[in-house]
Design a protein around this motif. Sequence first.
Motif, PDB file in Angstrom:
ATOM      1  N   SER A 159       0.819  -1.218   0.000  1.00 15.94           N
ATOM      2  CA  SER A 159       0.000   0.000   0.000  1.00 15.94           C
ATOM      3  C   SER A 159       0.851   1.266   0.000  1.00 15.94           C
ATOM      4  CB  SER A 159      -0.905   0.008   1.237  1.00 15.94           C
ATOM      5  OG  SER A 159      -0.147   0.234   2.415  1.00 15.94           O
ATOM      6  N   GLY A 160       2.158   1.114   0.228  1.00 20.87           N
ATOM      7  CA  GLY A 160       3.031   2.269   0.390  1.00 20.87           C
ATOM      8  C   GLY A 160       3.097   2.757   1.816  1.00 20.87           C
ATOM      9  N   SER A 161       2.276   2.188   2.705  1.00 25.11           N
ATOM     10  CA  SER A 161       2.261   2.533   4.142  1.00 25.11           C
ATOM     11  C   SER A 161       2.369   4.041   4.356  1.00 25.11           C
ATOM     12  CB  SER A 161       3.405   1.807   4.860  1.00 25.11           C
ATOM     13  OG  SER A 161       3.330   0.416   4.664  1.00 25.11           O
ATOM     14  N   PRO A 162       1.409   4.827   3.834  1.00 25.27           N
ATOM     15  CA  PRO A 162       1.560   6.293   3.876  1.00 25.27           C
ATOM     16  C   PRO A 162       1.668   6.873   5.275  1.00 25.27           C
ATOM     17  CG  PRO A 162      -0.664   5.653   3.204  1.00 25.27           C
ATOM     18  CD  PRO A 162       0.167   4.415   3.150  1.00 25.27           C
ATOM     19  N   THR A 163       0.936   6.306   6.241  1.00 24.01           N
ATOM     20  CA  THR A 163       0.995   6.844   7.596  1.00 24.01           C
ATOM     21  C   THR A 163       2.353   6.588   8.236  1.00 24.01           C
ATOM     22  OG1 THR A 163      -1.391   6.496   7.852  1.00 24.01           O
ATOM     23  CG2 THR A 163      -0.109   6.841   9.856  1.00 24.01           C
ATOM     24  N   ALA A 164       2.850   5.357   8.073  1.00 21.47           N
ATOM     25  CA  ALA A 164       4.173   5.038   8.611  1.00 21.47           C
ATOM     26  C   ALA A 164       5.245   5.882   7.942  1.00 21.47           C
ATOM     27  CB  ALA A 164       4.476   3.553   8.422  1.00 21.47           C
ATOM     28  N   LEU A 165       5.124   6.080   6.638  1.00 24.22           N
ATOM     29  CA  LEU A 165       6.106   6.882   5.916  1.00 24.22           C
ATOM     30  C   LEU A 165       6.067   8.334   6.381  1.00 24.22           C
ATOM     31  CD1 LEU A 165       8.205   6.513   3.655  1.00 24.22           C
ATOM     32  CD2 LEU A 165       6.443   7.224   2.033  1.00 24.22           C
ATOM     33  N   LEU A 277       8.571   2.309  16.398  1.00 23.82           N
ATOM     34  CA  LEU A 277       7.396   3.167  16.332  1.00 23.82           C
ATOM     35  C   LEU A 277       6.298   2.428  15.587  1.00 23.82           C
ATOM     36  CD1 LEU A 277       6.323   6.150  16.920  1.00 23.82           C
ATOM     37  CD2 LEU A 277       6.643   6.471  14.472  1.00 23.82           C
ATOM     38  N   ILE A 278       5.174   2.189  16.254  1.00 17.44           N
ATOM     39  CA  ILE A 278       3.995   1.635  15.602  1.00 17.44           C
ATOM     40  C   ILE A 278       3.138   2.817  15.176  1.00 17.44           C
ATOM     41  CG2 ILE A 278       1.994   0.133  15.813  1.00 17.44           C
ATOM     42  CD1 ILE A 278       4.629  -1.343  16.054  1.00 17.44           C
ATOM     43  N   SER A 279       2.983   2.982  13.868  1.00 21.11           N
ATOM     44  CA  SER A 279       2.296   4.154  13.335  1.00 21.11           C
ATOM     45  C   SER A 279       0.785   3.916  13.384  1.00 21.11           C
ATOM     46  CB  SER A 279       2.758   4.400  11.902  1.00 21.11           C
ATOM     47  OG  SER A 279       2.233   5.591  11.411  1.00 21.11           O
ATOM     48  N   ARG A 280       0.122   4.649  14.253  1.00 20.67           N
ATOM     49  CA  ARG A 280      -1.309   4.470  14.472  1.00 20.67           C
ATOM     50  C   ARG A 280      -2.031   5.804  14.344  1.00 20.67           C
ATOM     51  NH1 ARG A 280      -3.260   0.057  16.186  1.00 20.67           N
ATOM     52  NH2 ARG A 280      -5.155   1.139  16.825  1.00 20.67           N
ATOM     53  N   ARG A 281      -3.276   5.729  13.947  1.00 17.53           N
ATOM     54  CA  ARG A 281      -4.188   6.874  14.006  1.00 17.53           C
ATOM     55  C   ARG A 281      -5.516   6.350  14.496  1.00 17.53           C
ATOM     56  NH1 ARG A 281       0.054   8.623  13.130  1.00 17.53           N
ATOM     57  NH2 ARG A 281       0.716  10.264  11.713  1.00 17.53           N
ATOM     58  N   GLY A 282      -6.169   7.107  15.336  1.00 15.05           N
ATOM     59  CA  GLY A 282      -7.464   6.663  15.860  1.00 15.05           C
ATOM     60  C   GLY A 282      -8.211   7.818  16.442  1.00 15.05           C
ATOM     61  N   SER A 283      -9.394   7.514  16.956  1.00 19.64           N
ATOM     62  CA  SER A 283     -10.232   8.562  17.530  1.00 19.64           C
ATOM     63  C   SER A 283     -10.088   8.596  19.035  1.00 19.64           C
ATOM     64  CB  SER A 283     -11.708   8.280  17.164  1.00 19.64           C
ATOM     65  OG  SER A 283     -12.097   7.002  17.632  1.00 19.64           O
TER      66      SER A 283
END
Length: 283
Positions: A159-165, A277-283
Amino acid sequence: MTQEPGAVVVGYDGSDEAAAAVRWAARHARAVNRRLHVVHCSLWPLLTRHLGPVPGVSGSGLEQSAQAVLEEGVAQAAAEVPGLQVRSTLLHGVPAQLLARVSRGEELLVVGSRGLGGFLGLLVGSVSLELAATAACPVAVIRQDLHPDGPVVAAVDASGSPTALEDACALATAWRAPLEVVHVQHQPPGRRRSDTQDSDSDARTILSSALAHARAAAPAIRIDGKILTDSSVPHAILQASAEARIVVVGSQGQGILRETMGSTAHAVLHHAQDPVLISRRGS
């Protein structure tokens, strides 16, 4: 009204691992010009109602002891980065649940590789593992800081891992560190190299796109890329990040703990020697 920028939050329980996490978090907060928020989670109210001082004994009692642990964490941060803006909070309850809640809207959550309640016999790293799967912001799990001058390594998938990148670019820019972007081409055991022409082309496309995005996001740093081939994706990432300052991986999936974090991130987190670093996004 302008919203205040998110803070760097760090959990502290008095363990050596948590102390290393506080020191790392303090340095990072300075690098990204953010406040540091030191949090201690006391489990004692879940176990007993007798939290007050022992009659006639000044400074005694479980609540006072918890406050002393928190103040020790703040002192660790202040000693590491004098003048850093630090706030502190004492919470009562299960550490993983409380820190996941505190992480909402924050810049980064930092924890040690173990501790945060380990005196109750929890599995090694269980709280850090749960937070890496449930926090609402990126989670840095700090082990030994063996390569403080090493590169930031970012692993990108198909996917290109955009958030991690994005997170890796931000770290490398803040630290003025080189960035290495790696993509692992999975080759099952027994598969011949002559059968992989299409996947070779796909891998080159994935890496090329990731490098273009990284160079646009972080033009001031050196960025290199590499395609790795391995029967185990986590093994290849671990090998590539053996001398990294930190390795950044994305988090994928939903459901129970392992799937929520993604099997690759799960394996890297378990076996990496350096910070992850575990790249996460959440509410």
